[in-house]
Write an enzyme that holds these catalytic residues in place. Structure first.
Site, PDB file in Angstrom:
ATOM      1  CB  ILE A  99       9.928  37.022  35.071  1.00 41.62           C
ATOM      2  CG1 ILE A  99       8.573  36.433  34.668  1.00 41.62           C
ATOM      3  CG2 ILE A  99      10.630  37.653  33.903  1.00 41.62           C
ATOM      4  CD1 ILE A  99       7.588  37.465  34.140  1.00 41.62           C
ATOM      5  CE1 TYR A 100      15.229  32.676  33.435  1.00 32.07           C
ATOM      6  CE2 TYR A 100      15.276  33.699  35.598  1.00 32.07           C
ATOM      7  CZ  TYR A 100      15.839  33.498  34.356  1.00 32.07           C
ATOM      8  OH  TYR A 100      17.014  34.122  34.024  1.00 32.07           O
ATOM      9  N   GLY A 111       3.458  34.086  31.909  1.00 24.49           N
ATOM     10  CA  GLY A 111       4.392  35.206  31.966  1.00 24.49           C
ATOM     11  C   GLY A 111       3.672  36.542  31.897  1.00 24.49           C
ATOM     12  CE1 TYR A 145       9.430  41.510  30.802  1.00 25.18           C
ATOM     13  CE2 TYR A 145      11.357  40.713  29.629  1.00 25.18           C
ATOM     14  CZ  TYR A 145      10.480  40.620  30.684  1.00 25.18           C
ATOM     15  OH  TYR A 145      10.637  39.647  31.623  1.00 25.18           O
TER      16      TYR A 145
END
Length: 174
Positions: A99-100, A111, A145
């Site tokens: 994920i960038y 994001g 996260y």
């Protein structure tokens, strides 16, 4: 609140050149300052060479998506299912391998929008958990996260060129 106008475009091998350029630039932006140039270049050449990305794009158990904001590619993500997962390979688990977000689109909650979408994908596919590896020195990523209810469940080595690094394994259970 994440932007509502982010759309996701599933990629095919026709997107190979754009994916390669985006992969190289976003990885370099994210980690270039924390790695020596030789190791970084070796990693870029192995992980993001045309043949490797083509294999990944053609794998039916892996999916790549561009995140687009107002028609412009803001970032991308990759998920893996079943045997395409880099570890675990459980049928009831899904890996978020990449994920960038492009530098100029950061701090716009893209994001978060991507992660929300990936979580929804995992739930719709009746997965028991979503997992990922995040570099132990990527404190911003780890905190992101954790804020999204992921738990650190272990670690594994990750090579950037000849530099052996450690990724924290994080899981979100459903």
């Amino acid at each position: 609140m994440p932007p509502k106008n982010v759309i996701f475009e599933k990629l095919s091998s026709a997107h190979l050149q754009e994916l390669q350029a985006l992969s190289r630039s976003t990885f370099t932006d994210a980690f270039g300052d924390q790695n020596n140039a030789e190791d970084l270049q070796a990693y870029l050449d192995s992980a993001f060479n045309e043949e490797q990305l083509k294999i990944e794009l053609l794998n039916p158990l892996s999916e790549f998506y561009f995140a687009k904001l107002e028609g412009e590619t803001a970032g991308y993500f990759k998920i893996n299912l079943g045997d395409a997962q880099t570890e675990f390979k459980a049928e009831d688990a899904m890996e978020l391998e990449r994920i960038y977000i492009r530098k100029e689109f950061q701090n716009q909650k893209i994001g978060q929008k991507i992660l929300d979408n990936v979580i929804e994908m995992a739930i719709q596919r009746k997965m028991r958990y979503l997992w990922l590896g995040v570099w132990e020195h990527n404190h911003r990523g780890i905190n992101f996260y954790l804020k999204n209810k992921f738990e650190v469940t272990g670690s594994h080595p990750y090579m950037v060129g000849n530099d052996r690094q450690t990724d924290k394994i994080m899981k979100l259970f459903f």
